[in-house]
Design an enzyme around this catalytic site. Structure first.
Site, mmCIF file in Angstrom:
data_model
loop_
_atom_site.group_PDB
_atom_site.id
_atom_site.type_symbol
_atom_site.label_atom_id
_atom_site.label_comp_id
_atom_site.label_asym_id
_atom_site.label_seq_id
_atom_site.Cartn_x
_atom_site.Cartn_y
_atom_site.Cartn_z
ATOM 1 N N ASP A 106 -54.920 73.967 -6.570
ATOM 2 C CA ASP A 106 -53.501 74.247 -6.312
ATOM 3 C C ASP A 106 -52.899 72.857 -6.082
ATOM 4 O O ASP A 106 -53.492 71.849 -6.504
ATOM 5 C CB ASP A 106 -53.339 75.186 -5.100
ATOM 6 C CG ASP A 106 -51.942 75.812 -5.000
ATOM 7 O OD1 ASP A 106 -51.689 76.833 -5.649
ATOM 8 O OD2 ASP A 106 -51.082 75.254 -4.270
ATOM 9 N N LYS A 140 -56.720 82.563 -0.566
ATOM 10 C CA LYS A 140 -56.162 81.204 -0.722
ATOM 11 C C LYS A 140 -56.749 80.339 0.378
ATOM 12 O O LYS A 140 -57.151 80.837 1.425
ATOM 13 C CB LYS A 140 -54.643 81.251 -0.570
ATOM 14 C CG LYS A 140 -53.929 80.086 -1.220
ATOM 15 C CD LYS A 140 -53.699 80.337 -2.702
ATOM 16 C CE LYS A 140 -53.023 79.172 -3.376
ATOM 17 N NZ LYS A 140 -52.521 79.559 -4.704
HETATM 18 N N1 GLU Z 1 -53.449 78.059 -7.453
HETATM 19 C C1 GLU Z 1 -53.181 78.846 -8.611
HETATM 20 C C2 GLU Z 1 -52.262 79.983 -8.252
HETATM 21 O O1 GLU Z 1 -51.376 79.797 -7.456
HETATM 22 C C3 GLU Z 1 -54.450 79.261 -9.353
HETATM 23 C C4 GLU Z 1 -55.487 79.956 -8.556
HETATM 24 C C5 GLU Z 1 -56.810 80.172 -9.286
HETATM 25 O O2 GLU Z 1 -56.962 79.748 -10.409
HETATM 26 O O3 GLU Z 1 -57.685 80.799 -8.674
HETATM 27 O O4 GLU Z 1 -52.323 81.072 -8.767
#
Ligand code: GLU
Length: 452
Positions: free
Chosen positions: A168, A128
């Site tokens: 996100d 992340k």
């Molecule tokens: N931010 C999204 C999550 O919390 C998607 C992440 C992504 O697609 O890599 O899973």
């Protein structure tokens, strides 16, 4: 009854070594609390120190992001990428741009992502990133300059086989476009698979935009069916009004439910006969406006509650299902008690960790169905993995096919969580089921790959 093992000394160590990161502590505690039975049943995990390794990120990157606003003033933000675990595939997870983002926020999200991604059954590790940059109120040109500066540092750490960021909170199609453009320019490579959430005209996947919200509702439908219920005729509260909330609302409506309220950071709207989704999308997606604008346009059909606590509505009107889709810790113990005492049958997390630990305890002792975000909101990242598949094969699927794959994956996650909870003696405990099922997949891969 399966045996359990106390993991508290291990957890204490994680808390001590990551001082001042309360959200990461909360996420780690929740997972550790579930894992006693699986660690007791399978000594190989303790022997290989899997938990100790799993709770230490493989790599953490922090960098300066300088950018210039439209008046020529220089601003400095902080950028993060936490590459948490790559046992199952390249690090995968979104970027969050929000003024509250700290290293602790990114570590909590990255840690959750490991288990979420494992649950999808797809070959993606967990990571992340983000920044304390606030895109709200910035011009497109300012957002572009920020994204270019952010990527000028991040590009050296990512790649389709290494680490694949996505969106996100605060990062949508516009931001992904600017970042992909800068990556392409610096590397001189059209490496589609380096980012997901791209526009469908240039390597993005159909259904990726809808996926998190749609997926959460598909999960919820499957969970409701275990009690002979469905969305048909159900009254639903959805918090938030961003990308996850909007598509959760759409899918609930398609399944015959009525969504009566949603919220943003300044207030909530309550529409007794159901929200007007077309208007909501126009206000939030096209105009980047506020819910007060939505309520003003909707007239007497909508009641706007400035600063309003959306969960309190459950005491005033009948609600069957609540879907928190805003942000972490938005739903506390009192809000949970309001929902449970007023007959809510299910709570499904569209956001990451929106319920506080106290709220989760209230749901569990109230005997209602509760789906944790790492299971219920996995549809977004799962469809990102489908986007990577299409990029790798230089293909583009139809909407129907991508949606069918998403639904299959969500049903699979639901059933894996339910079966695992059953196997470990806690039927209906989706928190335990999600944590153990996600853990086992990552842990077995970590053991197979040796001590690295
Ligand atoms: N931010 C999204 C999550 O919390 C998607 C992440 C992504 O697609 O890599 O899973």
């Amino acid at each position: 009854m399966p045996q359990t093992t106390s993991l508290s000394p291990l957890l204490e160590d994680v808390l001590r070594r990551n001082a001042g990161e309360p959200e990461f502590h909360q996420a780690a505690r929740e997972v550790f609390d579930s894992l006693g039975p699986v660690i007791a049943a399978h000594p190989r995990y303790a022997e290989a120190s899997v938990l100790e390794r799993l709770s230490e990120p493989e790599r953490q990157i922090i960098f300066r992001v300088p950018w210039t606003d439209d008046r020529g003033h220089v601003h400095i933000n902080r950028g993060f990428r936490v590459e948490f675990n790559s046992a199952l595939g390249p690090y995968k997870g979104g970027l969050r741009f929000h003024p509250t983002v700290t290293l602790g926020t990114v570590k909590f999200l990255g840690f959750e992502q490991i288990f979420k991604n494992a649950l999808t059954g797809l070959p993606i590790g967990g990571g992340k990133g983000g920044s304390d940059f606030d895109p709200k109120g910035k011009s497109d040109a300012e957002v572009m300059r920020f994204c270019q500066s952010f990527m000028t540092e991040l590009y050296r750490h990512i790649g389709e086989y290494t680490d694949v960021p996505a969106g996100d909170i605060g990062v949508g199609g516009r931001e992904i476009g600017y970042m992909f453009g800068q990556y392409k320019r610096i590397t001189n490579r059209y490496e589609s698979g380096v980012l997901t959430g791209k526009g469908v005209g240039w390597g993005g996947s159909l259904v990726r935009t809808e996926a998190t919200g749609f997926g959460a509702v598909v999960f919820a439908e499957r969970m409701l069916a275990t009690r002979g219920r469905s969305f048909d005729g159900a009254r639903v509260l959805v918090s938030g009004s961003g990308n996850v909330a909007i598509y959760a609302i759409q899918k609930v409506q398609q399944l015959g439910g009525t969504v009566v309220a949603c919220s943003d950071s300044t207030g909530a709207v309550y529409d007794e006969d159901g929200l007007d989704l077309d208007l909501l999308r126009r206000v939030k997606e096209q105009d980047r406006g506020r819910l007060s604008d939505y309520a003003a346009a909707r007239g007497t059909a909508s009641v706007y509650r400035p600063g309003g606590d959306i969960w309190a509505l459950a005491a005033e009107t009948h609600i069957d299902v609540a879907i928190p889709c805003a942000t972490q810790n938005e739903l506390d113990g009192d809000a949970a008690a309001t929902l449970v005492n007023n007959g809510v049958i299910a709570v499904v997390e569209g956001a990451n960790m929106p319920s506080t630990p106290e709220a989760v305890r209230v749901f569990s002792s109230g005997g209602i169905l509760f789906a944790p975000g790492k299971a219920a909101n996995a549809g977004g990242v799962a469809t990102s993995a489908l986007e990577m598949q299409q990029n790798a094969s230089r293909d583009a699927w139809t909407f129907d096919y991508a949606e069918h794959r998403l639904a299959e994956i969500m049903v699979g996650i639901h059933d894996r969580c339910a079966e695992t909870a059953e196997e470990y003696g806690s039927p209906g405990d989706y928190v335990l089921g999600a944590n153990i099922a996600g853990f086992v997949r990552v842990a077995d891969a970590m053991i197979a790959l040796g001590v690295i």
